[in-house]
Design a protein around this motif. Structure first.
Motif, mmCIF file in Angstrom:
data_model
loop_
_atom_site.group_PDB
_atom_site.id
_atom_site.type_symbol
_atom_site.label_atom_id
_atom_site.label_comp_id
_atom_site.label_asym_id
_atom_site.label_seq_id
_atom_site.Cartn_x
_atom_site.Cartn_y
_atom_site.Cartn_z
ATOM 1 N N ILE A 415 -3.805 -3.179 -3.559
ATOM 2 C CA ILE A 415 -4.747 -4.158 -4.130
ATOM 3 C C ILE A 415 -6.025 -3.470 -4.592
ATOM 4 N N ILE A 416 -6.531 -2.542 -3.766
ATOM 5 C CA ILE A 416 -7.762 -1.823 -4.140
ATOM 6 C C ILE A 416 -7.540 -1.015 -5.414
ATOM 7 N N LEU A 417 -6.408 -0.323 -5.505
ATOM 8 C CA LEU A 417 -6.140 0.504 -6.691
ATOM 9 C C LEU A 417 -5.910 -0.342 -7.937
ATOM 10 N N ILE A 418 -5.245 -1.470 -7.780
ATOM 11 C CA ILE A 418 -5.063 -2.382 -8.922
ATOM 12 C C ILE A 418 -6.412 -2.913 -9.375
ATOM 13 N N SER A 419 -7.269 -3.251 -8.412
ATOM 14 C CA SER A 419 -8.613 -3.758 -8.743
ATOM 15 C C SER A 419 -9.456 -2.702 -9.442
ATOM 16 N N SER A 420 -9.165 -1.421 -9.197
ATOM 17 C CA SER A 420 -9.938 -0.352 -9.817
ATOM 18 C C SER A 420 -9.409 0.030 -11.199
ATOM 19 N N GLY A 421 -8.344 -0.645 -11.640
ATOM 20 C CA GLY A 421 -7.880 -0.439 -13.015
ATOM 21 C C GLY A 421 -6.493 0.146 -13.184
ATOM 22 N N LEU A 422 -5.830 0.522 -12.086
ATOM 23 C CA LEU A 422 -4.485 1.086 -12.207
ATOM 24 C C LEU A 422 -3.447 -0.015 -12.419
ATOM 25 N N GLU A 423 -2.392 0.320 -13.156
ATOM 26 C CA GLU A 423 -1.292 -0.624 -13.340
ATOM 27 C C GLU A 423 -0.523 -0.783 -12.034
ATOM 28 N N LEU A 424 0.251 -1.859 -11.959
ATOM 29 C CA LEU A 424 0.939 -2.197 -10.711
ATOM 30 C C LEU A 424 1.835 -1.071 -10.209
ATOM 31 N N ASP A 425 2.679 -0.514 -11.089
ATOM 32 C CA ASP A 425 3.606 0.529 -10.632
ATOM 33 C C ASP A 425 2.873 1.796 -10.208
ATOM 34 N N SER A 426 1.806 2.142 -10.931
ATOM 35 C CA SER A 426 1.028 3.336 -10.578
ATOM 36 C C SER A 426 0.294 3.139 -9.259
ATOM 37 N N ALA A 427 -0.253 1.948 -9.056
ATOM 38 C CA ALA A 427 -0.984 1.662 -7.820
ATOM 39 C C ALA A 427 -0.051 1.678 -6.611
ATOM 40 N N MET A 428 1.062 0.977 -6.717
ATOM 41 C CA MET A 428 2.007 0.914 -5.593
ATOM 42 C C MET A 428 2.637 2.281 -5.332
ATOM 43 N N GLY A 429 2.991 2.979 -6.407
ATOM 44 C CA GLY A 429 3.580 4.302 -6.249
ATOM 45 C C GLY A 429 2.601 5.295 -5.661
ATOM 46 N N GLY A 430 1.337 5.232 -6.109
ATOM 47 C CA GLY A 430 0.320 6.145 -5.593
ATOM 48 C C GLY A 430 0.036 5.922 -4.123
ATOM 49 N N VAL A 431 -0.083 4.657 -3.716
ATOM 50 C CA VAL A 431 -0.354 4.353 -2.308
ATOM 51 C C VAL A 431 0.840 4.718 -1.439
ATOM 52 N N ALA A 432 2.053 4.369 -1.868
ATOM 53 C CA ALA A 432 3.255 4.704 -1.100
ATOM 54 C C ALA A 432 3.378 6.217 -0.940
ATOM 55 N N SER A 433 3.063 6.940 -2.023
ATOM 56 C CA SER A 433 3.166 8.395 -2.005
ATOM 57 C C SER A 433 2.128 9.018 -1.080
ATOM 58 N N CYS A 434 0.875 8.591 -1.176
ATOM 59 C CA CYS A 434 -0.187 9.185 -0.363
ATOM 60 C C CYS A 434 -0.081 8.765 1.103
ATOM 61 N N LEU A 435 0.343 7.545 1.350
ATOM 62 C CA LEU A 435 0.519 7.092 2.732
ATOM 63 C C LEU A 435 1.672 7.831 3.400
#
Length: 475
Positions: A415-435
């Motif tokens: 949600i934070i990454l989407i709010s900062s301007g990232l698209e849904l797939d990039s935000a979810m993929g980035g968080v899943a990857s970093c977590l």
């Protein structure tokens, strides 16, 4: 019941000792700086001196602090503080050399290294000076087995109370398996295996005509399941031999290191009877076969190429390493969807990989199965067992809590990454990857892209998420 107090003296003393260790690791980059004639010699030297001097100051001031009864609270504070402070000092080679002059970017790259995530903001890796590039890979190797486990292995001063640090560092919420009654000897054995695998892979990579510098850096990234490469194309331009070598060592690195210890002592039955290991191997192999056929029938490539690309990416993501030989975002939707779900698996407990870990998945599904049986047979007493040993209710509760916290963290981060301007797939993929400590995500942060263009808020959010994932949330 009295609450345990925070012992700031022992916390600062241990931080000081570990900063001294970090400083000496920074000095190890100097020979490569000299050999390649890089302009980063003095930046690296100064970075090491600053780190060692601060560490010596803290150790000297708090040298008389008692090591006894560290306690869980102090252990968790020490572990978390060490990762943060060492990441701050780890930015010095980047900043002083000018390779990454921005502190936010330097901190992102450093904590990504120490947490063995492998997410990068560098757009041209090959232009980075050799000494700094070696430090970048070194952060993987230091963080892979864990800074605290390293300190317990080589510093007798942490021998007392070391178990609390070991639990806080390795797998909070699970029961770590000791190879020796004394925790220091356990840590030494684990690090011995870690070093052995590193040198073995380095040798095999050099047999494939990779130079010593690249072989060491890629071994650090493989054995630590980190994923930092010295090449912009990651592993894509290397030979099939080198790719298979890296696949093999990624698989070993995602395996519980206790099983490696048993293997070295000829206790192979313990390895092949281990339930987590069997599921770990089955998941990676079966997904590789499925994606192999998807690629073979959807792309104009040979079966061997389809198998190698599939196997490499599945093992890389499944072990949370993050190396890449191809852009899985160009695969059919079902192909990269499987890769996305694989980001939530993780390797084995007791390995250098990140993620949820296979053991937690096994325990969760076993518990679900038992609960269904109890609904059908209310009076039945059905113990939960793993490897023919009963599992306590406390561990089962911790596993369930871990899953809940993990996915809440994933949702909030997305949600934070989407709010900062990232698209849904990039935000979810980035968080899943970093977590999960993987590195490449989906969309604009996929395997052939990086995190350079995301916002400052997103970088700091993901930096926190990388630390949360590496310390497995509870710490």
């Amino acid at each position: 019941m009295l609450r345990s107090k925070i012992n700031f003296s022992i916390i600062f003393k241990i931080i000081g000792i570990l900063l001294i260790i970090e400083g000496f690791f920074i000095f190890l980059c100097l020979p490569f700086s000299i050999y390649y004639g890089s302009e980063d010699f003095y930046p690296i030297l100064n970075s090491g001196l600053i780190t060692v001097c601060v560490g010596l100051f803290l150790w000297f001031v708090f040298r008389n602090a008692s090591n006894k009864n560290i306690g869980k609270k102090n252990a968790y504070i020490i572990v978390t503080s060490v990762w943060l402070i060492m990441s701050v000092f780890g930015t010095l080679p980047y900043i002083l050399s000018g390779d990454i002059p921005n502190f936010t970017d330097a901190f992102f790259e450093t904590i990504s290294g120490f947490t063995t995530t492998g997410a990068s903001i560098l757009t041209d890796i090959e232009s980075v000076s050799k000494g700094v590039l070696f430090w970048r890979s070194m952060t993987h190797w230091i963080g892979g087995m864990g800074i605290i486990v390293l300190s317990i292995a080589i510093l007798p001063i942490l021998g007392v109370g070391g178990m609390q640090l070991f639990i806080a560092e390795t797998s909070p919420g699970t029961k770590p398996e000791k190879l020796h009654p004394r925790i220091k000897e356990t840590a030494q054995r684990l690090w011995g295996i870690y070093v052995l695998l590193t040198f073995l892979e380095t040798g095999f990579l050099m047999l494939g005509h990779m130079n010593l510098f690249d072989a060491l850096c890629h071994s650090f990234g493989t054995i630590a399941t980190g994923g930092f490469s010295t090449q912009n194309s990651s592993i894509a331009n290397y030979s099939s031999y080198i790719q298979y070598v890296i696949i093999f060592f990624m698989f070993l690195s995602g395996t519980n290191f206790t099983l490696h210890y048993f293997s070295l002592h000829g206790k192979f039955k313990k390895v092949f009877k281990n339930e987590e290991y069997k599921w770990y191997a089955f998941i990676l192999f079966s997904l590789s076969i499925i994606i192999t056929f998807i690629l073979f029938f959807s792309r104009d490539i040979t079966f061997e190429k389809a198998f190698r690309d599939s196997l490499f990416q599945v093992v890389s993501i499944g072990t949370c390493t993050g190396f890449a030989t191809t852009d899985y975002m160009h695969w059919p939707v079902i192909g990269y969807s499987l890769i996305f779900f694989l980001m939530f698996s993780g390797g084995s407990v007791g390995s250098t990989s990140g993620g949820i870990k296979i053991m937690r998945h096994v325990l969760l599904f076993k518990n679900i199965k038992i609960q269904i049986k109890k609904i059908l047979h209310p009076s039945a007493v059905i113990p939960l067992r793993l490897n023919d040993k009963p599992v306590s209710k406390e561990i089962v509760t911790n596993v369930i809590a871990f899953f809940i916290v993990y996915f809440i963290t994933f949702i909030i981060g997305s949600i934070i990454l989407i709010s900062s301007g990232l698209e849904l797939d990039s935000a979810m993929g980035g968080v899943a990857s970093c977590l999960g400590g993987i590195g490449p995500g989906l969309g604009s942060v996929g395997p052939v892209s990086n995190y350079a263009e995301i916002s400052i808020i997103s970088k700091w959010t993901l930096s926190v998420i990388m630390l949360l994932g590496r310390l497995e949330l509870f710490t």
